[in-house]
Motif scaffolding. Structure first.
Motif, PDB file in Angstrom:
ATOM      1  N   GLY A  22       0.878  -0.759   0.195  1.00  0.00           N
ATOM      2  CA  GLY A  22       0.062  -0.937   0.385  1.00  0.00           C
ATOM      3  C   GLY A  22       0.789   1.460  -0.149  1.00  0.00           C
ATOM      4  O   GLY A  22       1.830   1.118  -0.246  1.00  0.00           O
ATOM      5  N   VAL A  23       0.160   2.542   0.331  1.00  0.00           N
ATOM      6  CA  VAL A  23       0.765   3.480   0.517  1.00  0.00           C
ATOM      7  C   VAL A  23       1.868   3.490   1.780  1.00  0.00           C
ATOM      8  O   VAL A  23       0.922   3.932   2.788  1.00  0.00           O
ATOM      9  CB  VAL A  23      -0.184   4.052  -0.051  1.00  0.00           C
ATOM     10  CG1 VAL A  23       0.982   6.574   0.417  1.00  0.00           C
ATOM     11  CG2 VAL A  23      -0.384   5.010  -1.420  1.00  0.00           C
ATOM     12  N   ILE A  24       3.491   4.387   1.769  1.00  0.00           N
ATOM     13  CA  ILE A  24       3.861   4.358   3.155  1.00  0.00           C
ATOM     14  C   ILE A  24       3.909   6.204   3.138  1.00  0.00           C
ATOM     15  O   ILE A  24       4.647   6.811   2.002  1.00  0.00           O
ATOM     16  CB  ILE A  24       4.834   3.289   2.194  1.00  0.00           C
ATOM     17  CG1 ILE A  24       5.024   2.240   2.526  1.00  0.00           C
ATOM     18  CG2 ILE A  24       5.928   3.460   3.821  1.00  0.00           C
ATOM     19  CD1 ILE A  24       6.203   1.087   2.496  1.00  0.00           C
ATOM     20  N   LEU A  25       3.772   6.286   4.843  1.00  0.00           N
ATOM     21  CA  LEU A  25       4.387   7.788   4.610  1.00  0.00           C
ATOM     22  C   LEU A  25       5.624   7.370   6.059  1.00  0.00           C
ATOM     23  O   LEU A  25       5.247   7.243   6.833  1.00  0.00           O
ATOM     24  CB  LEU A  25       2.614   8.598   5.329  1.00  0.00           C
ATOM     25  CG  LEU A  25       3.206   9.721   5.611  1.00  0.00           C
ATOM     26  CD1 LEU A  25       3.877  10.459   5.021  1.00  0.00           C
ATOM     27  CD2 LEU A  25       2.161  10.325   7.054  1.00  0.00           C
ATOM     28  N   SER A  26       6.143   8.685   5.399  1.00  0.00           N
ATOM     29  CA  SER A  26       8.058   8.929   6.425  1.00  0.00           C
ATOM     30  C   SER A  26       7.672   9.620   6.347  1.00  0.00           C
ATOM     31  O   SER A  26       7.902  11.053   5.854  1.00  0.00           O
ATOM     32  CB  SER A  26       8.846   8.065   5.085  1.00  0.00           C
ATOM     33  OG  SER A  26      10.149   8.640   6.271  1.00  0.00           O
ATOM     34  N   ALA A  27       7.446  10.018   8.051  1.00  0.00           N
ATOM     35  CA  ALA A  27       7.635  11.953   8.140  1.00  0.00           C
ATOM     36  C   ALA A  27       9.340  12.268   8.867  1.00  0.00           C
ATOM     37  O   ALA A  27       9.271  11.208   9.894  1.00  0.00           O
ATOM     38  CB  ALA A  27       6.471  11.981   8.962  1.00  0.00           C
ATOM     39  N   THR A  28       9.476  13.054   8.410  1.00  0.00           N
ATOM     40  CA  THR A  28      11.388  13.062   8.894  1.00  0.00           C
ATOM     41  C   THR A  28      11.328  14.575   9.841  1.00  0.00           C
ATOM     42  O   THR A  28      11.123  15.983   9.105  1.00  0.00           O
ATOM     43  CB  THR A  28      12.269  12.839   8.041  1.00  0.00           C
ATOM     44  OG1 THR A  28      11.737  11.454   7.878  1.00  0.00           O
ATOM     45  CG2 THR A  28      13.616  13.205   8.994  1.00  0.00           C
ATOM     46  N   LYS A  29      12.628  15.052  10.484  1.00  0.00           N
ATOM     47  CA  LYS A  29      12.109  16.407  10.876  1.00  0.00           C
ATOM     48  C   LYS A  29      14.047  16.256  12.022  1.00  0.00           C
ATOM     49  O   LYS A  29      13.603  15.415  12.654  1.00  0.00           O
ATOM     50  CB  LYS A  29      11.232  16.906  12.619  1.00  0.00           C
ATOM     51  CG  LYS A  29      11.192  18.277  12.486  1.00  0.00           C
ATOM     52  CD  LYS A  29      10.255  19.270  13.261  1.00  0.00           C
ATOM     53  CE  LYS A  29      10.267  20.494  13.488  1.00  0.00           C
ATOM     54  NZ  LYS A  29      10.424  21.725  12.207  1.00  0.00           N
ATOM     55  N   THR A  30      14.633  17.269  11.893  1.00  0.00           N
ATOM     56  CA  THR A  30      15.803  17.489  12.464  1.00  0.00           C
ATOM     57  C   THR A  30      15.891  18.584  13.188  1.00  0.00           C
ATOM     58  O   THR A  30      15.262  19.968  12.792  1.00  0.00           O
ATOM     59  CB  THR A  30      16.795  17.641  11.191  1.00  0.00           C
ATOM     60  OG1 THR A  30      17.350  16.478  10.629  1.00  0.00           O
ATOM     61  CG2 THR A  30      18.004  17.651  11.944  1.00  0.00           C
ATOM     62  N   SER A  36      24.041  19.143  18.831  1.00  0.00           N
ATOM     63  CA  SER A  36      23.901  17.764  18.436  1.00  0.00           C
ATOM     64  C   SER A  36      22.794  18.731  17.435  1.00  0.00           C
ATOM     65  O   SER A  36      21.854  18.617  17.191  1.00  0.00           O
ATOM     66  CB  SER A  36      23.733  16.506  18.771  1.00  0.00           C
ATOM     67  OG  SER A  36      24.845  16.017  20.230  1.00  0.00           O
ATOM     68  N   MET A  37      22.880  17.811  16.292  1.00  0.00           N
ATOM     69  CA  MET A  37      21.738  17.183  14.778  1.00  0.00           C
ATOM     70  C   MET A  37      20.585  16.343  15.844  1.00  0.00           C
ATOM     71  O   MET A  37      21.472  15.160  15.261  1.00  0.00           O
ATOM     72  CB  MET A  37      22.244  17.477  13.893  1.00  0.00           C
ATOM     73  CG  MET A  37      22.139  19.400  13.645  1.00  0.00           C
ATOM     74  SD  MET A  37      23.639  19.504  14.309  1.00  0.00           S
ATOM     75  CE  MET A  37      24.671  18.508  12.725  1.00  0.00           C
ATOM     76  N   VAL A  38      19.442  15.992  16.009  1.00  0.00           N
ATOM     77  CA  VAL A  38      18.808  15.294  16.445  1.00  0.00           C
ATOM     78  C   VAL A  38      17.719  14.695  15.424  1.00  0.00           C
ATOM     79  O   VAL A  38      16.713  15.393  14.726  1.00  0.00           O
ATOM     80  CB  VAL A  38      17.908  15.350  17.616  1.00  0.00           C
ATOM     81  CG1 VAL A  38      16.916  13.610  17.949  1.00  0.00           C
ATOM     82  CG2 VAL A  38      19.046  15.376  18.500  1.00  0.00           C
ATOM     83  N   THR A  39      17.977  14.256  14.470  1.00  0.00           N
ATOM     84  CA  THR A  39      17.046  13.419  13.284  1.00  0.00           C
ATOM     85  C   THR A  39      16.122  12.574  13.911  1.00  0.00           C
ATOM     86  O   THR A  39      16.412  11.310  14.588  1.00  0.00           O
ATOM     87  CB  THR A  39      17.588  13.048  12.298  1.00  0.00           C
ATOM     88  OG1 THR A  39      18.170  13.931  11.778  1.00  0.00           O
ATOM     89  CG2 THR A  39      16.413  12.968  10.575  1.00  0.00           C
TER      90      THR A  39
END
Length: 301
Positions: free
Chosen positions: A115-123, A257-260
């Protein structure tokens, strides 16, 4: 024992690199030999561990299956963050308020949900050292302070496999107490850390499916969604912004630090459908709530 020597040249357009990551690249920790050596060491330890059992309660075939599943889970996390594999479609660009949202369609891969897969990302940037952050995220006692998926749960570690000489690099299986929705499910977690960065990836898997893998069954057919956190050190020690404060800044928190943060989830069961606005709202809410909990727990604003 191997002696590896090479000369490497990397060319990149600095204008296309976010200012947070420019110091990391200039220091050679993104594309330099330090990063490549760390990658080679991780792969060496992974292959070495695949040849021998670590946990006496699990057969070698079962341990190998869990290790392969954990590696696949982490690969899914990385591709969901970077979008370098699969045909991801950008549906919401990253802003100061909202995460980056991408979607793709899986039609025939049995290792993923169809099916359709959603990816949500924030740094986000935090005025806290990489190893301090990793210990916070990897601590079972403080997990409820940041994990919105298991907010009211107490984690009980059932199995743990070492991934090498680093005691913080492990593959673990947890059971979440206090959450009725997880009564028949377990959490598979993969952690890895070195001076170039840290990563913690996890997925919820059915208990019966995990039992089959532990008994030596094929783990490639177990569909999963990966979630996780990646931490990259900030090589520029003078990057502290005037409006960023941290209660423990005077106790060894001078580096940042950069946190993703990344969540992956099912968009729709039918491959030819589109995402609903309700799901987009849910993904934005998961990221926003996680960021708020992390900053609140660390008292960093």
């Amino acid at each position: 024992m191997s002696n590896v020597t090479w000369i490497e040249h990397t060319e990149y357009n600095e204008n296309l690199v976010h200012e947070w990551y420019r110091s990391l690249i200039k220091a050679g920790m993104a594309f330099g030999a330090q990063r490549w050596i760390a990658s080679l060491q991780r792969q060496h330890h992974f292959l070495k561990m695949m040849k021998s059992a670590v946990d006496p309660t699990v057969e070698l075939s079962g341990e190998r299956g869990i290790r392969k599943m954990a590696q696949r889970m982490t690969d899914m996390f990385c591709t969901g963050v970077c979008g370098t594999k699969h045909n991801w479609e950008l549906i919401q660009p990253a802003t100061n308020e909202n995460p980056k949202l991408m979607m793709r369609t899986n039609v025939s891969d049995p290792s993923e949900y169809v099916g359709v897969i959603l990816s949500a990302t924030k740094t986000i940037w935090l005025p806290t050292q990489q190893q301090t952050l990793f210990k916070f995220f990897n601590n079972e006692q403080t997990r409820s302070q940041w994990d919105v998926l298991y907010n009211n749960s107490t984690m009980e570690r059932m199995i743990q496999f070492s991934k090498g000489q680093n005691i913080d690099s492990n593959i673990s299986i947890y059971f979440a107490h206090g959450d009725e929705s997880c009564a028949s499910r377990v959490i598979l977690q993969d952690t890895c850390t070195d001076e170039s960065g840290s990563i913690l990836v996890y997925a919820t898997i059915g208990s019966q499916e995990m039992d089959k893998v532990i008994d030596g069954g094929d783990s490639s057919w177990v569909a999963l969604f990966s979630n996780g956190i990646a931490i990259a050190p900030d090589c520029n020690r003078n990057l502290l912004a005037a409006n960023d404060t941290c209660e423990e800044m005077d106790n060894g928190f001078e580096d940042g630090s950069m946190v993703t943060i990344n969540f992956q989830m099912m968009g729709n069961m039918l491959p030819d459908t589109t995402l609903s606005m309700e799901l987009v709202k849910q993904a934005n809410g998961l990221i926003s709530h996680t960021v708020h909990k992390i900053k609140s727990a660390l008292k960093c604003w």
